[in-house]
Design a protein around this motif. Sequence first.
Motif, PDB file in Angstrom:
ATOM      1  N   ALA A   1     -46.689 -16.365  10.996  1.00 22.39           N
ATOM      2  CA  ALA A   1     -47.020 -15.315  11.960  1.00 22.39           C
ATOM      3  C   ALA A   1     -46.006 -15.329  13.096  1.00 22.39           C
ATOM      4  O   ALA A   1     -45.358 -16.344  13.359  1.00 22.39           O
ATOM      5  N   ALA A   2     -45.884 -14.216  13.776  1.00 25.28           N
ATOM      6  CA  ALA A   2     -44.907 -14.088  14.879  1.00 25.28           C
ATOM      7  C   ALA A   2     -45.446 -14.791  16.118  1.00 25.28           C
ATOM      8  O   ALA A   2     -45.799 -14.166  17.111  1.00 25.28           O
ATOM      9  N   THR A   3     -45.529 -16.119  16.027  1.00 32.47           N
ATOM     10  CA  THR A   3     -46.054 -16.877  17.158  1.00 32.47           C
ATOM     11  C   THR A   3     -44.966 -17.603  17.925  1.00 32.47           C
ATOM     12  O   THR A   3     -45.222 -18.156  18.978  1.00 32.47           O
ATOM     13  N   ASP A   4     -43.761 -17.645  17.372  1.00 36.05           N
ATOM     14  CA  ASP A   4     -42.667 -18.318  18.066  1.00 36.05           C
ATOM     15  C   ASP A   4     -42.125 -17.437  19.188  1.00 36.05           C
ATOM     16  O   ASP A   4     -42.111 -16.214  19.089  1.00 36.05           O
ATOM     17  N   TRP A   5     -41.667 -18.094  20.240  1.00 34.47           N
ATOM     18  CA  TRP A   5     -41.059 -17.405  21.374  1.00 34.47           C
ATOM     19  C   TRP A   5     -39.553 -17.348  21.176  1.00 34.47           C
ATOM     20  O   TRP A   5     -38.945 -18.306  20.692  1.00 34.47           O
ATOM     21  N   TRP A   6     -38.967 -16.229  21.526  1.00 36.02           N
ATOM     22  CA  TRP A   6     -37.520 -16.017  21.420  1.00 36.02           C
ATOM     23  C   TRP A   6     -37.010 -15.426  22.722  1.00 36.02           C
ATOM     24  O   TRP A   6     -37.723 -14.671  23.390  1.00 36.02           O
ATOM     25  N   ALA A   7     -35.768 -15.742  23.038  1.00 34.63           N
ATOM     26  CA  ALA A   7     -35.069 -15.096  24.146  1.00 34.63           C
ATOM     27  C   ALA A   7     -34.217 -13.988  23.538  1.00 34.63           C
ATOM     28  O   ALA A   7     -33.320 -14.260  22.741  1.00 34.63           O
ATOM     29  N   GLU A   8     -34.566 -12.747  23.849  1.00 34.49           N
ATOM     30  CA  GLU A   8     -33.773 -11.600  23.411  1.00 34.49           C
ATOM     31  C   GLU A   8     -32.832 -11.254  24.560  1.00 34.49           C
ATOM     32  O   GLU A   8     -33.278 -10.901  25.653  1.00 34.49           O
ATOM     33  N   ILE A   9     -31.529 -11.382  24.298  1.00 32.75           N
ATOM     34  CA  ILE A   9     -30.548 -11.119  25.339  1.00 32.75           C
ATOM     35  C   ILE A   9     -29.687  -9.942  24.915  1.00 32.75           C
ATOM     36  O   ILE A   9     -29.027  -9.984  23.872  1.00 32.75           O
ATOM     37  N   THR A  10     -29.751  -8.883  25.704  1.00 27.53           N
ATOM     38  CA  THR A  10     -28.996  -7.668  25.434  1.00 27.53           C
ATOM     39  C   THR A  10     -27.816  -7.599  26.389  1.00 27.53           C
ATOM     40  O   THR A  10     -27.969  -7.895  27.582  1.00 27.53           O
ATOM     41  N   THR A  11     -26.661  -7.219  25.862  1.00 26.35           N
ATOM     42  CA  THR A  11     -25.481  -7.019  26.712  1.00 26.35           C
ATOM     43  C   THR A  11     -25.019  -5.577  26.559  1.00 26.35           C
ATOM     44  O   THR A  11     -25.077  -5.003  25.474  1.00 26.35           O
ATOM     45  N   MET A  12     -24.605  -4.988  27.674  1.00 24.58           N
ATOM     46  CA  MET A  12     -24.133  -3.603  27.658  1.00 24.58           C
ATOM     47  C   MET A  12     -22.688  -3.516  27.189  1.00 24.58           C
ATOM     48  O   MET A  12     -22.270  -2.523  26.606  1.00 24.58           O
ATOM     49  N   SER A  13     -21.902  -4.560  27.476  1.00 25.46           N
ATOM     50  CA  SER A  13     -20.503  -4.595  27.044  1.00 25.46           C
ATOM     51  C   SER A  13     -20.151  -6.027  26.666  1.00 25.46           C
ATOM     52  O   SER A  13     -20.093  -6.883  27.547  1.00 25.46           O
ATOM     53  N   PRO A  14     -20.006  -6.337  25.385  1.00 23.97           N
ATOM     54  CA  PRO A  14     -20.166  -5.436  24.246  1.00 23.97           C
ATOM     55  C   PRO A  14     -21.636  -5.077  24.058  1.00 23.97           C
ATOM     56  O   PRO A  14     -22.517  -5.792  24.536  1.00 23.97           O
ATOM     57  N   ARG A  15     -21.893  -3.969  23.357  1.00 24.98           N
ATOM     58  CA  ARG A  15     -23.270  -3.529  23.122  1.00 24.98           C
ATOM     59  C   ARG A  15     -23.870  -4.355  21.992  1.00 24.98           C
ATOM     60  O   ARG A  15     -23.684  -4.047  20.818  1.00 24.98           O
ATOM     61  N   CYS A  16     -24.560  -5.425  22.384  1.00 21.54           N
ATOM     62  CA  CYS A  16     -25.124  -6.357  21.408  1.00 21.54           C
ATOM     63  C   CYS A  16     -26.507  -6.820  21.843  1.00 21.54           C
ATOM     64  O   CYS A  16     -26.842  -6.787  23.027  1.00 21.54           O
ATOM     65  N   ILE A  17     -27.276  -7.262  20.850  1.00 24.08           N
ATOM     66  CA  ILE A  17     -28.550  -7.926  21.085  1.00 24.08           C
ATOM     67  C   ILE A  17     -28.459  -9.276  20.393  1.00 24.08           C
ATOM     68  O   ILE A  17     -28.109  -9.351  19.216  1.00 24.08           O
ATOM     69  N   TYR A  18     -28.759 -10.323  21.144  1.00 22.26           N
ATOM     70  CA  TYR A  18     -28.736 -11.686  20.611  1.00 22.26           C
ATOM     71  C   TYR A  18     -30.144 -12.261  20.699  1.00 22.26           C
ATOM     72  O   TYR A  18     -30.844 -12.041  21.681  1.00 22.26           O
ATOM     73  N   TYR A  19     -30.535 -12.992  19.671  1.00 19.66           N
ATOM     74  CA  TYR A  19     -31.820 -13.693  19.687  1.00 19.66           C
ATOM     75  C   TYR A  19     -31.557 -15.186  19.662  1.00 19.66           C
ATOM     76  O   TYR A  19     -30.813 -15.681  18.812  1.00 19.66           O
ATOM     77  N   PHE A  20     -32.176 -15.897  20.620  1.00 20.28           N
ATOM     78  CA  PHE A  20     -32.055 -17.343  20.690  1.00 20.28           C
ATOM     79  C   PHE A  20     -33.442 -17.946  20.573  1.00 20.28           C
ATOM     80  O   PHE A  20     -34.355 -17.549  21.279  1.00 20.28           O
ATOM     81  N   GLY A  21     -33.597 -18.899  19.700  1.00 21.34           N
ATOM     82  CA  GLY A  21     -34.882 -19.531  19.489  1.00 21.34           C
ATOM     83  C   GLY A  21     -34.909 -20.132  18.095  1.00 21.34           C
ATOM     84  O   GLY A  21     -33.858 -20.321  17.485  1.00 21.34           O
ATOM     85  N   PRO A  22     -36.066 -20.389  17.558  1.00 16.98           N
ATOM     86  CA  PRO A  22     -37.389 -20.169  18.164  1.00 16.98           C
ATOM     87  C   PRO A  22     -37.783 -21.306  19.103  1.00 16.98           C
ATOM     88  O   PRO A  22     -37.284 -22.421  18.997  1.00 16.98           O
ATOM     89  N   PHE A  23     -38.691 -20.975  20.006  1.00 23.22           N
ATOM     90  CA  PHE A  23     -39.250 -21.945  20.929  1.00 23.22           C
ATOM     91  C   PHE A  23     -40.764 -21.968  20.733  1.00 23.22           C
ATOM     92  O   PHE A  23     -41.366 -20.944  20.426  1.00 23.22           O
ATOM     93  N   GLU A  24     -41.351 -23.143  20.925  1.00 18.26           N
ATOM     94  CA  GLU A  24     -42.797 -23.259  20.737  1.00 18.26           C
ATOM     95  C   GLU A  24     -43.587 -22.667  21.902  1.00 18.26           C
ATOM     96  O   GLU A  24     -44.706 -22.202  21.717  1.00 18.26           O
ATOM     97  N   THR A  25     -42.985 -22.693  23.109  1.00 15.85           N
ATOM     98  CA  THR A  25     -43.696 -22.177  24.279  1.00 15.85           C
ATOM     99  C   THR A  25     -42.784 -21.246  25.077  1.00 15.85           C
ATOM    100  O   THR A  25     -41.550 -21.328  24.988  1.00 15.85           O
ATOM    101  N   ILE A  26     -43.406 -20.402  25.873  1.00 15.99           N
ATOM    102  CA  ILE A  26     -42.637 -19.502  26.734  1.00 15.99           C
ATOM    103  C   ILE A  26     -41.846 -20.314  27.764  1.00 15.99           C
ATOM    104  O   ILE A  26     -40.736 -19.945  28.132  1.00 15.99           O
ATOM    105  N   ASP A  27     -42.408 -21.439  28.199  1.00 13.83           N
ATOM    106  CA  ASP A  27     -41.703 -22.272  29.182  1.00 13.83           C
ATOM    107  C   ASP A  27     -40.419 -22.852  28.600  1.00 13.83           C
ATOM    108  O   ASP A  27     -39.404 -22.942  29.300  1.00 13.83           O
ATOM    109  N   GLU A  28     -40.436 -23.236  27.315  1.00 12.19           N
ATOM    110  CA  GLU A  28     -39.215 -23.738  26.671  1.00 12.19           C
ATOM    111  C   GLU A  28     -38.153 -22.639  26.625  1.00 12.19           C
ATOM    112  O   GLU A  28     -36.977 -22.891  26.884  1.00 12.19           O
TER     113      GLU A  28
END
Length: 71
Positions: A4-31
Amino acid sequence: MEKAATDWWAEITTMSPRCIYYFGPFETIDEAKAAYPGYVKDLDGEGAKGIIVVIQRCQPKELTICEDEGI
Protein backbone atom coordinates in the motif's frame (compact mmCIF):
# COMPACT_ATOMS: atom_id res chain seq x y z
CA MET A 1 1.04 -8.47 -3.70
CA GLU A 2 1.65 -4.74 -3.97
CA LYS A 3 2.49 -2.71 -0.91
CA ALA A 4 0.00 0.00 0.00
CA ALA A 5 1.08 3.61 -0.53
CA THR A 6 2.12 4.05 3.07
CA ASP A 7 5.72 5.12 2.52
CA TRP A 8 6.64 8.79 2.67
CA TRP A 9 8.50 10.39 -0.23
CA ALA A 10 10.02 13.79 -0.86
CA GLU A 11 8.76 15.03 -4.22
CA ILE A 12 11.10 17.76 -5.41
CA THR A 13 10.13 19.76 -8.48
CA THR A 14 12.53 22.08 -10.27
CA MET A 15 11.49 24.74 -12.77
CA SER A 16 14.88 24.76 -14.53
CA PRO A 17 15.46 22.08 -15.59
CA ARG A 18 11.77 21.11 -15.61
CA CYS A 19 11.99 17.91 -13.58
CA ILE A 20 10.31 16.03 -10.77
CA TYR A 21 12.50 13.94 -8.48
CA TYR A 22 11.31 11.44 -5.88
CA PHE A 23 13.50 10.66 -2.89
CA GLY A 24 12.61 7.92 -0.46
CA PRO A 25 10.97 5.82 0.72
CA PHE A 26 10.86 6.93 4.33
CA GLU A 27 8.93 5.24 7.12
CA THR A 28 7.82 8.51 8.73
CA ILE A 29 7.14 12.07 7.64
CA ASP A 30 9.80 13.23 10.12
CA GLU A 31 12.45 11.10 8.37
CA ALA A 32 11.48 12.63 5.02
CA LYS A 33 11.56 16.16 6.46
CA ALA A 34 15.01 15.53 7.95
CA ALA A 35 16.42 14.16 4.68
CA TYR A 36 15.09 16.53 2.01
CA PRO A 37 17.34 19.56 2.73
CA GLY A 38 20.34 17.51 1.60
CA TYR A 39 18.64 16.69 -1.70
CA VAL A 40 17.73 20.35 -2.21
CA LYS A 41 21.33 21.36 -1.50
CA ASP A 42 22.60 18.86 -4.11
CA LEU A 43 20.11 20.08 -6.74
CA ASP A 44 20.95 23.70 -5.97
CA GLY A 45 24.63 22.86 -6.33
CA GLU A 46 23.87 21.42 -9.78
CA GLY A 47 22.28 24.74 -10.78
CA ALA A 48 18.60 23.80 -10.47
CA LYS A 49 16.23 26.77 -10.11
CA GLY A 50 12.71 27.11 -8.72
CA ILE A 51 12.89 24.21 -6.26
CA ILE A 52 9.60 23.14 -4.66
CA VAL A 53 9.37 20.34 -2.07
CA VAL A 54 6.26 18.33 -1.19
CA ILE A 55 6.38 15.55 1.41
CA GLN A 56 3.68 13.00 0.66
CA ARG A 57 2.64 9.38 0.74
CA CYS A 58 2.81 7.88 -2.72
CA GLN A 59 4.26 5.12 -4.89
CA PRO A 60 6.23 6.78 -7.69
CA LYS A 61 6.64 4.62 -10.77
CA GLU A 62 9.68 6.64 -11.86
CA LEU A 63 12.15 8.40 -9.59
CA THR A 64 13.11 11.12 -12.08
CA ILE A 65 10.80 12.68 -14.66
CA CYS A 66 12.18 15.45 -16.90
CA GLU A 67 10.24 17.26 -19.63
CA ASP A 68 13.43 18.20 -21.45
CA GLU A 69 14.63 14.62 -22.03
CA GLY A 70 14.67 13.53 -25.63
CA ILE A 71 14.26 17.04 -27.03
